[in-house]
Write a protein that holds these residues in place. Structure first.
Motif, mmCIF file in Angstrom:
data_model
loop_
_atom_site.group_PDB
_atom_site.id
_atom_site.type_symbol
_atom_site.label_atom_id
_atom_site.label_comp_id
_atom_site.label_asym_id
_atom_site.label_seq_id
_atom_site.Cartn_x
_atom_site.Cartn_y
_atom_site.Cartn_z
ATOM 1 N N UNK A 100 -43.839 22.589 10.541
ATOM 2 C CA UNK A 100 -44.317 21.205 10.642
ATOM 3 C C UNK A 100 -45.106 20.808 9.397
ATOM 4 N N UNK A 101 -46.008 21.705 8.982
ATOM 5 C CA UNK A 101 -46.822 21.408 7.791
ATOM 6 C C UNK A 101 -45.923 21.272 6.559
ATOM 7 N N UNK A 102 -44.989 22.190 6.445
ATOM 8 C CA UNK A 102 -44.089 22.176 5.285
ATOM 9 C C UNK A 102 -43.241 20.904 5.257
ATOM 10 N N UNK A 103 -42.781 20.480 6.417
ATOM 11 C CA UNK A 103 -42.002 19.244 6.497
ATOM 12 C C UNK A 103 -42.834 18.061 5.992
ATOM 13 N N UNK A 104 -44.085 18.032 6.435
ATOM 14 C CA UNK A 104 -44.969 16.936 6.020
ATOM 15 C C UNK A 104 -45.193 16.967 4.508
ATOM 16 N N UNK A 105 -45.454 18.165 3.972
ATOM 17 C CA UNK A 105 -45.748 18.272 2.538
ATOM 18 C C UNK A 105 -44.528 17.936 1.678
ATOM 19 N N UNK A 106 -43.360 18.321 2.163
ATOM 20 C CA UNK A 106 -42.138 18.083 1.379
ATOM 21 C C UNK A 106 -41.594 16.665 1.584
ATOM 22 N N UNK A 107 -42.033 16.035 2.672
ATOM 23 C CA UNK A 107 -41.511 14.706 2.972
ATOM 24 C C UNK A 107 -40.057 14.757 3.425
ATOM 25 N N UNK A 108 -39.635 15.890 3.919
ATOM 26 C CA UNK A 108 -38.308 15.990 4.535
ATOM 27 C C UNK A 108 -38.330 17.113 5.563
ATOM 28 N N UNK A 109 -37.436 17.052 6.505
ATOM 29 C CA UNK A 109 -37.484 17.996 7.603
ATOM 30 C C UNK A 109 -37.175 19.423 7.158
ATOM 31 N N UNK A 110 -38.039 20.331 7.562
ATOM 32 C CA UNK A 110 -37.724 21.753 7.437
ATOM 33 C C UNK A 110 -37.392 22.229 8.841
ATOM 34 N N UNK A 111 -36.158 22.647 9.049
ATOM 35 C CA UNK A 111 -35.758 23.097 10.378
ATOM 36 C C UNK A 111 -36.461 24.412 10.702
ATOM 37 N N UNK A 112 -36.557 24.694 11.968
ATOM 38 C CA UNK A 112 -37.192 25.947 12.386
ATOM 39 C C UNK A 112 -36.381 26.535 13.519
ATOM 40 N N UNK A 113 -36.264 27.849 13.542
ATOM 41 C CA UNK A 113 -35.526 28.465 14.636
ATOM 42 C C UNK A 113 -36.273 29.685 15.160
ATOM 43 N N UNK A 114 -36.225 29.838 16.482
ATOM 44 C CA UNK A 114 -36.990 30.905 17.122
ATOM 45 C C UNK A 114 -36.210 32.217 17.063
ATOM 46 N N UNK A 115 -35.928 32.640 15.862
ATOM 47 C CA UNK A 115 -35.120 33.835 15.667
ATOM 48 C C UNK A 115 -35.292 34.246 14.205
ATOM 49 N N UNK A 116 -35.157 35.542 13.945
ATOM 50 C CA UNK A 116 -35.317 36.005 12.564
ATOM 51 C C UNK A 116 -33.972 36.366 11.934
#
Ligand code: ADP
Ligand code: MG
Length: 407
Positions: free
Chosen positions: A81-97
């Protein structure tokens, strides 16, 4: 190439799947599912932005907390969420490695899109206990789950995690065995700054060592005194208390009990040799602030003396606060030292998680020459050891030479 490692100048990223290891490990507030600091996330933005602007498909790998820092062990979801805000574009996230979900999400990435995977340390292989007990070679790390599942999907590995460069773990040292690799912009910058600091500091060069990572602090103190980088070492925090005890000064039974409880008793003896040999260069606190009999901050006279030394220096390196600066009654020493760091003419470098937090707390971020995200890596570097991640990246530069197809 720089330091025998490829840089981002040498790669084209368009359309490529790039595994980018960052260090965005931050203190977490579990109650609100948020981060108490975002410094490290901000620091890796230029690299991520450059990869995305270039049309790369960016897969971010990161850890949050660990087996030795269990209070911060957590998912990387707030970071996305923070990264998306800082970049001004969505950073997707997934509950898996590195399982099927993660691999599917990677396959679905388009040019210019970013995905943050969940905490790599949810995989046992990435844990520090695993590292210390099994001591895998880098070739063995290439066969672990994380690396063997993800590497086949990727074209390039970028390491921007200088703060974790002292770790010998698969997501940091394994991909370099299988993929063309380079360092990110933050890695490059931090490596440069501390190399210069060690090789040719402007003098007088003053080291301010405090905090509670006692073993690291003494290792570093010995290295910079032996190697001659330090003209003077100012001590505070638990480190200062131990040196005072070593010298036979009375710091109170409660302080001694605390040192014993933390397992640092042996340093009271072992630091005596350091004092004998370099006593003229090591400055100890002359007064302390006690809370319930325990020495928890340097006193005002000590802080004033340290201010003078910092203002007279040309280079100042700081790791570790002067006291328990989280509490108002024991923050004055740290605050005064940081005041001097802000108004000295010297080039100032501050490293370590809590030291960076103190810098923010006192509003000095703009006044410090360089805020280094890495504490442990910095210390390991200053002790002259080759960092495992540096070794792995150098290996990759040999094994996978890059054409330099970027103008
Ligand atoms: P950094 O994260 O900057 O490398 P450390 O982790 O080594 O620094 O040390 C920071 C911690 O040390 C802080 O949480 C602070 O409260 C603690 N500390 C500082 N001085 C003392 C002291 N005299 N006694 C106990 N803890 C201390
Ligand atoms: Mg710390």
């Amino acid at each position: 190439m720089r330091f025998g490692i490829h840089t981002l100048d040498e790669v084209s990223v368009k359309g490529k799947v790039i595994l980018c290891r960052v260090d965005i490990n931050q203190p977490v507030d579990r109650a609100t599912d948020s981060l108490k600091s975002t410094h490290r996330i901000e620091a890796c933005v230029p690299t991520v932005e450059e990869l995305l602007e270039g049309g790369g498909r960016v897969v971010l790998l990161a850890h949050q907390g660990s087996d030795i820092e269990y209070k911060n062990y957590y998912t990387t979801r707030p970071h996305a969420l923070v990264l998306s805000r800082l970049l001004g574009r969505e950073v997707k996230w997934i509950e898996d490695v590195c399982g099927p979900l993660a691999r599917q999400a990677i396959r679905e990435l388009k040019d210019g899109e970013a995905l943050l995977l969940d905490n790599v340390r949810f995989c046992a292989e990435e844990q520090t206990l695993f590292e210390k007990n099994l001591k895998l070679t880098h070739a063995q790390q290439a066969q672990t789950q994380v690396v063997s599942k993800l590497a086949p999907l990727a074209d390039l590995y970028v390491c921007d995690a200088f703060a974790a460069a002292h770790r010998d773990q698969p997501s940091l040292c394994g991909f370099e065995q299988l993929l063309p690799s380079c360092m990110g912009r933050l890695f490059e910058k931090e490596y440069c700054v501390i190399s210069q600091l060690m090789q040719s500091p402007q003098r007088p060069c003053v080291f301010v060592l405090g905090g509670a990572k006692v073993a690291d602090a003494f290792l570093m103190m010995e290295t910079v005194l032996k190697g001659g980088a330090a003209d003077q070492v100012l001590t505070g925090g638990l480190v200062g208390n131990i040196l005072l005890a070593a010298k036979g000064e009375d710091i109170g039974q409660a302080s001694l009990d605390f040192i014993r409880k933390e397992g640092y008793q042996e340093f009271i003896q072992s630091s005596q040799a350091l004092l004998e040999r370099y006593g003229d260069k090591i400055q100890l606190p002359t007064d302390l602030v006690y809370v319930q009999g325990c020495a928890m901050d340097i006193g005002p006279n000590t802080a004033a003396a340290y201010q003078r030394a910092i203002r007279a220096a040309k280079t100042v390196f700081v790791n570790g606060p002067m006291g328990v600066f989280e509490k108002p009654e024991t923050e004055a020493g740290t605050r005064m030292v940081w005041d001097a760091l802000a108004d000295t003419q010297a080039f100032t470098v501050v490293g370590g998680g809590d030291s960076v937090t103190a810098t923010k707390k006192y509003g000095k971020t703009q006044d410090i020459g360089y805020l280094c995200t890495g504490g442990g890596a910095l210390i390991r570097f200053l002790t002259g050891e080759e960092l495992p991640v540096v070794r792995a990246l150098r290996h990759a530069a040999q094994a996978f030479p890059l054409g330099g197809d970027r103008p």
